[in-house]
Design a protein around this motif. Structure first.
Motif: not given
Lengths: 599, 355
Positions: A459-467, A470-480
């Motif tokens: 999640e941190e990585a996603a945030a650092i890359m500017g996500a 909602l995007y983080t939720f949808r693409r990173i957390l939800l699949p997990a």
């Protein structure tokens, strides 16, 4: 936290949901009981106190609760020991037999027992042929209710105690043996103490199940054994006596809360946890004494027969023609699929099944879908507000189903601004709401565990890359968390499928779910066809539930050792014939999963 | 990890599939009674094939109806509980006490059917703007098994059952108060002991009668018919609405008699009405016009041994039904008094006397 619109929306919906469906209906129940016209009245209390019948059923409920806690423990501990701890021949087969309660419980089981042992039951007819003088109502009253509920509710023991016993460190057992302890001493002084927290939890669960029992006393209690919840139902139906129903529901609620707080207190006290760095897996213990060994084997197989016999008869008779069902004949040449054809082709027979499936699926998806967002917020923004909200979301867990249903009924049978001025009673929505509500606590706990186990650095990585959020939720957390979420949804679905206790208060008269239909078939001077239909419903339910269970556990268990596999502790399925919402006790989730601890 | 994911994806797909068909269903469900043309009819008069017969006949006449059956009091409570969002369009079969209650709770929509001229208006809603109209009437009687009890041996009135030793433990007493017949029997007994200063308008003597009724009777067995128990010899006396007698005599092969007390017997005047708030008012009214007409009531009487109120239908009524009815007088009951107190009586009986 208020900058993100998604957060604001989720929070608003959450607060509204809690206020409108968890707090107000139950508070309103109190108001309606004691302040019906804005003035305090003790009418309901007086009426009930002076009623012998009401006091008697209160007494019966507590009697059932206490005895059930004892009998379920006796049977439950025994079956767990013979399947998990002792070396017993055919333990796998025994386990399968005992595990039938996972897919066969609640009203379905009560109905099955009645068709077999009841006054017009198959076995009773057979016995009456041999002993014409026998009492045909032998399987009725306290004894019958206790027996049925005992064998229906050992599910919790199989789940929680079973997994707890598997976690006992074998090294401690070996150490005890080296010190010269006998098998009995090891069991009593080493094994059982480590199981203490789980035992407390399942005892309380059994107690609560007995206290709120509805379908078993209704179907099998007869005249002489009446309990509280059926009485609540009687008074809830009459608009002028609803305060009595509300008061009885409150008594149940208070008793439940008291028991749960006792449980939490006990949990805080000393518990024995084996915290071996390298725990050795448990090896099954032989019973050395020959006599004891034979006795244990005998009891284990007798219990197996008790569990499997009704179920087998139901499956067999679902394939017999009507004449065979009514006379109790069981021969190959009466074999027919006419019952199945009737249920699957007649719209009126199939409808309750479809209604149940639609309700359960919707409720399962709504509860999981909604709580995915909520859980996420709770973990991200911690603080007093969030913990308060989280506690409030556990309300349905501490209240009996009858009380929740009654609260909704008396609050939303008139236009209410909390739900936009709509009237909810008499719509198909109100039962769906109740289904969602009773599933909230279990879903929340499971999802929280799932989210906690997601690797935070992603999640941190996603945030650092500017996500974005909602995007983080949808693409990173939800699949997990999706696998766990799907599993929770599937379990919720299973659990609601044969619901009776909630539906009996709230169902729309034209869209009656399966539980009500099965109950109706147990009285109604039921035609043979109706009994045949019930057998088919039972088989279909077991197929559906079994498939769901297999998808959730069967497949997951094979990859149990994979570090990322998230196991969802099993949930009591189908209930007991009692409160369906007493899902998971706090201390009972001692699953060996790699999922984060539940709290 | 791949495999379980696949399985889960599958189960999600299945779940989504279920819901998507489901949503179609619920959308239709949501409309409830608005569903194209289906009239929802609440009644307590649907047993012994009545519901099926009516549904079939109505379908032939062009009415698509769905029948929801419940005991008289239960149906009334249901209608009151649902009054802010009614499911039913029409209610028929309950007796005048319940209709009066429903009217008080503002559940009924006044309507004067086409056949209003063919029935005795005094049996309908007493108000000027009439909300309910009578269909059939029947006596609520104390029936006995005539195969084992001769007319001379039978009691002359209800109270003898629990005051005379010879009848104790030989009559069936009820185990639930939800039925219309039961409530009328209770009303018939309690209103004899009216005392305005007494509890719920009934003297202590009256309540003691009820207490004895419950303590000396044989409890009813759910769904075991009284006449079936006559046949088995388990009991010899019990309550029965008159129209149910011929069918049951035949079904269980017993002959029965009915007690005709001097004071008379309570009569159930079964009514029909439109439920307020229905979105199919016109349809509902048409259905009532059809159902209450001389022709349909005549057929109903033929089929189910009822005693119609519609004079035109009387011609088709079985002569034995009329003859049977002629032996009874109407008990003089103050229905307003009953209607005011009934809920309290039922609650008190449930709490204190029911065992």
């Amino acid at each position: 936290m208020l900058r993100s619109p998604a957060v604001v929306i989720t929070m608003t919906v959450l607060v509204w949901f809690i206020a409108a469906f968890l707090l107000w209906p139950n508070a309103n129940l109190l108001v309606q009981t004691f302040f019906p016209d804005g003035q305090f009245t003790g009418r309901a209390v007086e009426k009930l106190m002076s009623s012998e019948r009401a006091m008697m059923s209160l007494g019966n409920s507590f009697l059932l609760a206490v005895t059930l806690a004892l009998t379920v423990n006796a049977v439950g501990i025994f079956i767990v020991l013979v399947t998990e701890y002792f070396r017993i021949r055919g333990a796998k087969v025994l386990w399968l037999g005992y595990a039938t309660t996972f897919i066969y419980g609640g009203i379905v089981l009560a109905a099955g027992y009645k068709f077999i042992y009841g006054a017009d039951g198959i076995v009773t007819k057979f016995l009456a042929g041999i002993f014409p003088d026998m009492d045909r109502t032998w399987f009725e009253g306290f004894f019958a209710v206790l027996a049925v509920m005992t064998f229906a509710t050992t599910t919790n023991h199989m789940l929680f105690l079973g997994s707890a016993i598997r976690n006992v460190d074998f090294q401690t057992i070996e150490a005890a043996r080296n010190l010269g302890a006998s098998s009995w001493t090891i069991l009593r002084r080493v094994v059982l103490p480590t199981l203490k927290p789980t035992l407390f939890a399942v005892t309380i669960l059994s107690f609560l199940t007995g206290l709120g029992a509805l379908s078993a006393p209704q179907v099998l209690g007869g005249q002489d054994f009446e309990t509280i919840t059926p009485m609540i139902l009687t008074f809830a139906n009459s608009t002028t006596s609803r305060d009595l129903a509300a008061l009885l529901a409150l008594v149940l609620g208070v008793a439940t809360i008291a028991m749960l707080s006792v449980m939490t207190r006990l949990e805080r006290g000393g518990t024995y946890h084996s915290v071996a760095k390298v725990a050795a897996p448990l090896q099954k213990q032989p019973i050395r004494d020959r006599g004891a060994n034979i006795a244990v084997h005998a009891v284990a197989y007798v219990l197996f027969l008790i569990y499997v016999f009704p179920l087998t008869l139901v499956v067999l008779y679902s394939c017999m023609d009507s004449a065979a069902i009514s006379t109790g004949v069981l021969t190959l040449d009466r074999f027919t699929l006419e019952n199945y054809v009737r249920v699957l082709s007649q719209q009126s027979a199939l409808k309750p099944f479809i209604v149940s499936i639609v309700y359960s699926a919707l409720a399962a998806i709504i509860s999981v879908g909604g709580l995915l967002f909520v859980t996420r917020l709770m973990l991200k923004y911690r603080g007093w507000l969030m913990s308060a909200l989280e506690y409030l979301l556990h309300i349905p867990w501490i209240l009996p189903a009858a009380m929740i249903a009654l609260g909704l009924l008396i609050t939303y049978d008139r236009p209410n601004p909390l739900v936009g001025g709509f009237v909810l009673s008499g719509t198909v929505v109100i039962l769906l709401l109740a289904f969602v509500i009773v599933k909230v606590p279990f879903t929340l706990r499971m999802l929280k565990a799932a989210f906690s186990s997601v690797n935070g650095s992603m999640e941190e990585a996603a945030a650092i890359m500017g996500a974005g959020t909602l995007y983080t939720f949808r693409r990173i957390l939800l699949p997990a968390v999706l696998p766990a979420a799907a599993a929770v949804a599937a379990l919720n679905f299973n659990n609601l499928l044969d619901d009776y206790d909630t539906a009996v208060f709230l169902a729309h008269p034209l869209y009656q779910p399966l539980g009500l239909q099965i109950k109706a078939n147990t009285d109604g001077g039921a035609s043979v066809e109706a009994i045949g239909n019930t057998f088919v419903y039972t088989v279909l339910l077991m197929v559906v539930m079994g498939t769901v269970m297999y998808l959730v556990y069967g497949r997951l268990n094979r990859v149990r050792r994979s570090p990322r596999a998230r196991r969802v502790p099993l949930q009591r399925v189908g209930g007991d014939a009692g409160t369906p919402n007493a899902d998971l006790p706090e201390g009972a989730t001692t699953e060996e999963s790699s999922a984060a601890p539940l709290r | 990890m791949r495999k379980p994911l696949g399985a889960i994806a599958l189960s999600i797909a299945a779940a989504v599939l279920l819901t998507s068909c489901g949503q179609g269903d619920t959308a239709a469900e949501g409309e409830g009674s608005a569903e194209a043309g289906t009239l929802v009819v609440y009644t307590n008069s649907n047993s012994e094939g009545r519901g099926e017969w009516l549904q079939a006949e109505a379908a032939e006449a062009g009415f698509d109806i769905e029948i929801v059956g419940a005991g008289g009091a239960d149906a009334t409570n249901k209608l009151i509980a649902e009054k802010n969002n009614p499911i039913a369009d029409v209610v028929f079969g309950l007796n005048n006490v319940y209709y009066e209650q429903l009217k008080k709770e503002d559940v009924l929509e006044p309507y004067t059917p086409e056949w209003s001229g063919e029935v005795d208006e005094s049996l309908a809603d007493p108000a000027d703007e009439k909300a309910y109209w009578p269909l059939v009437q029947q006596a609520i009687v104390l029936a006995y098994n005539a195969d084992t009890v001769s007319a001379d041996e039978a009691p002359k009135d209800w109270p003898e059952l629990w005051t005379e030793d010879e009848y104790k433990d030989r009559y069936e007493r009820v185990t639930g108060m939800g039925g219309a017949t039961t409530q009328l029997v209770m009303a018939g007994i309690l209103s004899r002991y009216r005392e305005d200063s007494g509890e719920l308008g009934v003297s202590e003597e009256g309540w003691s009668q009820i207490e004895q009724y419950f303590s000396n009777g044989v409890p009813a067995v759910k769904d075991l018919d009284l006449f079936a128990r006559f046949a088995e010899g388990e009991v010899d006396f019990g309550q029965m609405p008159s129209s149910s007698i011929p069918g049951r005599e035949e079904a269980y092969g017993v002959t029965s008699g009915a007690v005709a007390p001097e004071i008379g017997v309570p009569y159930a005047i079964e009514q029909v009405a439109v439920v307020k708030g229905t979105d199919q008012q016109e349809q509902a009214q048409e259905f009532i016009d059809w159902f209450g007409s001389a022709e349909v009531q005549g057929e109903w009487a033929q089929e189910f041994d009822s005693l119609p109120v519609n004079e035109g239908a009387l011609e088709q009524t079985k002569p034995e039904v009329i003859e049977f009815d002629e032996q009874f007088t109407h008990q003089d009951i103050d229905w307003t008094f009953v209607e005011e107190n009934l809920a309290g009586w039922v609650e008190k009986i449930e709490l204190e006397y029911m065992q």
